[in-house]
Design a protein around this motif. Structure first.
Motif, PDB file in Angstrom:
ATOM      1  N   SER A  89       0.828  -1.206   0.000  1.00 38.46           N
ATOM      2  CA  SER A  89       0.000   0.000   0.000  1.00 38.46           C
ATOM      3  C   SER A  89       0.867   1.262   0.000  1.00 38.46           C
ATOM      4  O   SER A  89       0.578   2.232  -0.718  1.00 38.46           O
ATOM      5  CB  SER A  89      -0.926   0.009   1.221  1.00 38.46           C
ATOM      6  N   ASN A  90       1.929   1.241   0.793  1.00 42.94           N
ATOM      7  CA  ASN A  90       2.816   2.406   0.831  1.00 42.94           C
ATOM      8  C   ASN A  90       3.596   2.556  -0.468  1.00 42.94           C
ATOM      9  O   ASN A  90       3.857   3.686  -0.911  1.00 42.94           O
ATOM     10  CB  ASN A  90       3.772   2.294   2.017  1.00 42.94           C
ATOM     11  N   MET A  91       3.960   1.441  -1.071  1.00 42.04           N
ATOM     12  CA  MET A  91       4.644   1.531  -2.364  1.00 42.04           C
ATOM     13  C   MET A  91       3.726   2.120  -3.424  1.00 42.04           C
ATOM     14  O   MET A  91       4.146   2.934  -4.245  1.00 42.04           O
ATOM     15  CB  MET A  91       5.140   0.148  -2.794  1.00 42.04           C
ATOM     16  N   GLU A  92       2.473   1.673  -3.422  1.00 40.33           N
ATOM     17  CA  GLU A  92       1.514   2.216  -4.393  1.00 40.33           C
ATOM     18  C   GLU A  92       1.293   3.707  -4.160  1.00 40.33           C
ATOM     19  O   GLU A  92       1.176   4.487  -5.111  1.00 40.33           O
ATOM     20  CB  GLU A  92       0.183   1.466  -4.290  1.00 40.33           C
ATOM     21  N   ARG A  93       1.265   4.120  -2.895  1.00 44.66           N
ATOM     22  CA  ARG A  93       1.084   5.533  -2.572  1.00 44.66           C
ATOM     23  C   ARG A  93       2.278   6.359  -3.041  1.00 44.66           C
ATOM     24  O   ARG A  93       2.132   7.502  -3.463  1.00 44.66           O
ATOM     25  CB  ARG A  93       0.893   5.693  -1.060  1.00 44.66           C
ATOM     26  N   THR A  94       3.459   5.764  -2.976  1.00 39.69           N
ATOM     27  CA  THR A  94       4.672   6.479  -3.374  1.00 39.69           C
ATOM     28  C   THR A  94       4.857   6.500  -4.887  1.00 39.69           C
ATOM     29  O   THR A  94       5.121   7.543  -5.479  1.00 39.69           O
ATOM     30  CB  THR A  94       5.909   5.828  -2.720  1.00 39.69           C
ATOM     31  N   LEU A  95       4.731   5.334  -5.508  1.00 37.15           N
ATOM     32  CA  LEU A  95       4.987   5.212  -6.944  1.00 37.15           C
ATOM     33  C   LEU A  95       3.819   5.683  -7.789  1.00 37.15           C
ATOM     34  O   LEU A  95       3.998   6.120  -8.925  1.00 37.15           O
ATOM     35  CB  LEU A  95       5.306   3.752  -7.297  1.00 37.15           C
ATOM     36  N   GLY A  96       2.612   5.549  -7.255  1.00 37.41           N
ATOM     37  CA  GLY A  96       1.414   5.754  -8.049  1.00 37.41           C
ATOM     38  C   GLY A  96       0.850   4.395  -8.444  1.00 37.41           C
ATOM     39  O   GLY A  96       1.584   3.402  -8.540  1.00 37.41           O
ATOM     40  N   THR A  97      -0.442   4.352  -8.703  1.00 38.51           N
ATOM     41  CA  THR A  97      -1.112   3.083  -8.983  1.00 38.51           C
ATOM     42  C   THR A  97      -0.546   2.395 -10.216  1.00 38.51           C
ATOM     43  O   THR A  97      -0.277   1.187 -10.208  1.00 38.51           O
ATOM     44  CB  THR A  97      -2.629   3.313  -9.166  1.00 38.51           C
ATOM     45  N   PHE A  98      -0.342   3.141 -11.298  1.00 38.38           N
ATOM     46  CA  PHE A  98       0.131   2.519 -12.537  1.00 38.38           C
ATOM     47  C   PHE A  98       1.518   1.933 -12.381  1.00 38.38           C
ATOM     48  O   PHE A  98       1.769   0.796 -12.794  1.00 38.38           O
ATOM     49  CB  PHE A  98       0.125   3.534 -13.679  1.00 38.38           C
ATOM     50  N   ARG A  99       2.435   2.676 -11.793  1.00 41.15           N
ATOM     51  CA  ARG A  99       3.815   2.192 -11.660  1.00 41.15           C
ATOM     52  C   ARG A  99       3.889   0.979 -10.729  1.00 41.15           C
ATOM     53  O   ARG A  99       4.686   0.068 -10.966  1.00 41.15           O
ATOM     54  CB  ARG A  99       4.727   3.312 -11.147  1.00 41.15           C
ATOM     55  N   TYR A 100       3.081   0.977  -9.699  1.00 40.74           N
ATOM     56  CA  TYR A 100       3.072  -0.188  -8.808  1.00 40.74           C
ATOM     57  C   TYR A 100       2.489  -1.397  -9.530  1.00 40.74           C
ATOM     58  O   TYR A 100       3.012  -2.510  -9.402  1.00 40.74           O
ATOM     59  CB  TYR A 100       2.278   0.123  -7.548  1.00 40.74           C
ATOM     60  N   ASN A 101       1.411  -1.193 -10.282  1.00 46.35           N
ATOM     61  CA  ASN A 101       0.850  -2.274 -11.103  1.00 46.35           C
ATOM     62  C   ASN A 101       1.887  -2.817 -12.069  1.00 46.35           C
ATOM     63  O   ASN A 101       2.025  -4.031 -12.246  1.00 46.35           O
ATOM     64  CB  ASN A 101      -0.359  -1.765 -11.897  1.00 46.35           C
ATOM     65  N   LEU A 102       2.619  -1.916 -12.693  1.00 45.86           N
ATOM     66  CA  LEU A 102       3.637  -2.319 -13.664  1.00 45.86           C
ATOM     67  C   LEU A 102       4.726  -3.155 -13.003  1.00 45.86           C
ATOM     68  O   LEU A 102       5.197  -4.146 -13.576  1.00 45.86           O
ATOM     69  CB  LEU A 102       4.245  -1.073 -14.312  1.00 45.86           C
ATOM     70  N   PHE A 103       5.117  -2.771 -11.797  1.00 45.30           N
ATOM     71  CA  PHE A 103       6.139  -3.516 -11.059  1.00 45.30           C
ATOM     72  C   PHE A 103       5.669  -4.943 -10.754  1.00 45.30           C
ATOM     73  O   PHE A 103       6.402  -5.910 -10.949  1.00 45.30           O
ATOM     74  CB  PHE A 103       6.470  -2.775  -9.765  1.00 45.30           C
ATOM     75  N   ILE A 104       4.424  -5.092 -10.299  1.00 51.22           N
ATOM     76  CA  ILE A 104       3.888  -6.416  -9.980  1.00 51.22           C
ATOM     77  C   ILE A 104       3.703  -7.250 -11.244  1.00 51.22           C
ATOM     78  O   ILE A 104       4.075  -8.436 -11.289  1.00 51.22           O
ATOM     79  CB  ILE A 104       2.543  -6.289  -9.232  1.00 51.22           C
ATOM     80  N   ILE A 105       3.151  -6.640 -12.286  1.00 50.47           N
ATOM     81  CA  ILE A 105       2.892  -7.377 -13.530  1.00 50.47           C
ATOM     82  C   ILE A 105       4.194  -7.820 -14.186  1.00 50.47           C
ATOM     83  O   ILE A 105       4.310  -8.948 -14.671  1.00 50.47           O
ATOM     84  CB  ILE A 105       2.055  -6.511 -14.494  1.00 50.47           C
ATOM     85  N   SER A 106       5.192  -6.937 -14.201  1.00 52.33           N
ATOM     86  CA  SER A 106       6.480  -7.316 -14.792  1.00 52.33           C
ATOM     87  C   SER A 106       7.131  -8.449 -14.003  1.00 52.33           C
ATOM     88  O   SER A 106       7.746  -9.348 -14.583  1.00 52.33           O
ATOM     89  CB  SER A 106       7.415  -6.108 -14.860  1.00 52.33           C
ATOM     90  N   GLY A 107       6.968  -8.433 -12.661  1.00 49.46           N
ATOM     91  CA  GLY A 107       7.489  -9.525 -11.845  1.00 49.46           C
ATOM     92  C   GLY A 107       6.809 -10.841 -12.190  1.00 49.46           C
ATOM     93  O   GLY A 107       7.454 -11.886 -12.281  1.00 49.46           O
ATOM     94  N   ALA A 108       5.469 -10.798 -12.388  1.00 52.12           N
ATOM     95  CA  ALA A 108       4.726 -12.011 -12.744  1.00 52.12           C
ATOM     96  C   ALA A 108       5.134 -12.525 -14.122  1.00 52.12           C
ATOM     97  O   ALA A 108       5.322 -13.735 -14.320  1.00 52.12           O
ATOM     98  CB  ALA A 108       3.224 -11.724 -12.701  1.00 52.12           C
ATOM     99  N   LEU A 109       5.285 -11.620 -15.088  1.00 51.48           N
ATOM    100  CA  LEU A 109       5.683 -12.035 -16.438  1.00 51.48           C
ATOM    101  C   LEU A 109       7.090 -12.635 -16.442  1.00 51.48           C
ATOM    102  O   LEU A 109       7.347 -13.641 -17.118  1.00 51.48           O
ATOM    103  CB  LEU A 109       5.615 -10.833 -17.386  1.00 51.48           C
ATOM    104  N   LEU A 110       7.996 -12.027 -15.685  1.00 48.05           N
ATOM    105  CA  LEU A 110       9.354 -12.558 -15.610  1.00 48.05           C
ATOM    106  C   LEU A 110       9.376 -13.919 -14.920  1.00 48.05           C
ATOM    107  O   LEU A 110      10.183 -14.790 -15.272  1.00 48.05           O
ATOM    108  CB  LEU A 110      10.260 -11.574 -14.872  1.00 48.05           C
ATOM    109  N   MET A 111       8.487 -14.129 -13.949  1.00 42.28           N
ATOM    110  CA  MET A 111       8.385 -15.434 -13.308  1.00 42.28           C
ATOM    111  C   MET A 111       7.927 -16.491 -14.304  1.00 42.28           C
ATOM    112  O   MET A 111       8.442 -17.619 -14.320  1.00 42.28           O
ATOM    113  CB  MET A 111       7.413 -15.372 -12.135  1.00 42.28           C
ATOM    114  N   ILE A 112       6.972 -16.144 -15.151  1.00 40.76           N
ATOM    115  CA  ILE A 112       6.484 -17.072 -16.181  1.00 40.76           C
ATOM    116  C   ILE A 112       7.613 -17.408 -17.165  1.00 40.76           C
ATOM    117  O   ILE A 112       7.819 -18.576 -17.523  1.00 40.76           O
ATOM    118  CB  ILE A 112       5.282 -16.467 -16.924  1.00 40.76           C
TER     119      ILE A 112
END
Length: 290
Positions: A89-112
């Motif tokens: 929650s604090n990361m999303e507040r700092t980075l913004g919703t889109f950038r935090y989403n991008l960080f999580i999604i890129s992590g998931a794609l790299l895991m795949i």
């Protein structure tokens, strides 16, 4: 990279999911419920990130592996998930919703991608029959556990001086926990490579790549460029020569300077109308001055 992410945000920012961490925690809760199913049913085994079964048409595994919780449910796990929600929650507040989403999604794609690399490498080394027998077991390695660890390391980068209570008793700064977890994950990755445990190696390695991309997106890697190193050296020299009470950098939001907080980095915002400078914690979260 920052310019590229800004362009992505302009095009796809409206699709970002607010409070994404809460949804991830809810997915964990669903996973814990599914783990209560009778052993003969074994629903979880149909949800893992198993490339061999994905190639056979079970494409839902590309998403459902996020449901699999890091470990068995317990009081400690519940506390960990609450802490994870605080971190996200604090990361999303700092980075913004889109950038935090991008960080999580890129992590998931790299895991795949890491899962498929491990699969094809095992096939080339041990053969398809052995890999088919082995993959249902090692597919549990490709879970949200390492993604969660990297989120914490990213949080330690953003908030190095935040204090938490280790074992509910010992106050410790997040950056020291980040050093420990980072070194521990790197050690696990190295040992996995030596032992040819490519599932663990690619699972951890993929998330370290995501952390490196995150670090670069913050502009942290710029300080290693020769020109930037020279500029910083000249800046430090000028700071030492400047009269007392005069500062070169000041955050327009919190008022902190390079004198009061020497560990902070400061950047001017290109979207603000005027020369407004912000510290690293408010660069992405401030309201733009028009």
């Amino acid at each position: 990279m920052n310019k590229f992410i800004n362009n992505l945000e302009k095009k796809f920012g409206k699709y970002a999911i607010p409070n994404l961490t809460l949804y991830l925690v809810v997915l964990y809760a669903i996973g814990y419920v599914l783990e209560l199913a009778p052993a003969q049913v074994n629903i979880i085994s149909f949800l893992t990130l198993n490339p061999e079964m994905i190639l056979r048409g079970q494409i839902w595994r590309l998403v459902t592996w996020l449901i699999i919780p890091p470990s068995r449910v317990s009081i400690l796990v519940i506390i960990t998930l609450l802490f994870y929600y605080f971190v996200g929650s604090n990361m999303e507040r700092t980075l913004g919703t889109f950038r935090y989403n991008l960080f999580i999604i890129s992590g998931a794609l790299l895991m795949i991608i890491g899962a498929f690399l491990a699969y094809f490498l095992n096939v080339s080394m041990y053969g398809i029959e052995f890999t088919q027998t082995y993959m249902p077991i090692i597919s549990f390695t490709f879970s949200s556990y390492y993604l969660q660890q990297i989120v914490f390391l990213a949080f330690a980068i953003l908030y190095p001086n935040v204090q938490v209570l280790l074992m509910f008793l010992i106050p410790i700064k997040v950056k020291y926990l980040g050093y420990f977890y980072g070194a521990f994950l790197a050690y696990q990755c190295f040992i996995a490579f030596i032992q040819r445990d490519y599932a663990v190696f690619f699972a951890i390695g993929s998330q370290f790549i995501n952390l490196l991309l995150f670090y670069a997106a913050l502009g942290k890697l710029n300080k290693y460029k020769p020109g930037e190193m020279h500029r910083r050296s000249e800046f430090q020299k000028n700071v030492r020569m400047a009269p007392r009470g005069v500062t070169r950098h000041k955050c327009a939001v919190c008022g902190r300077t390079e004198v009061t907080n020497p560990d902070l980095e400061f950047r001017f915002c290109s979207k603000c109308n005027g020369n407004y400078e912000y510290c690293q914690e408010h660069l992405f979260t401030h309201q733009h001055v028009k």
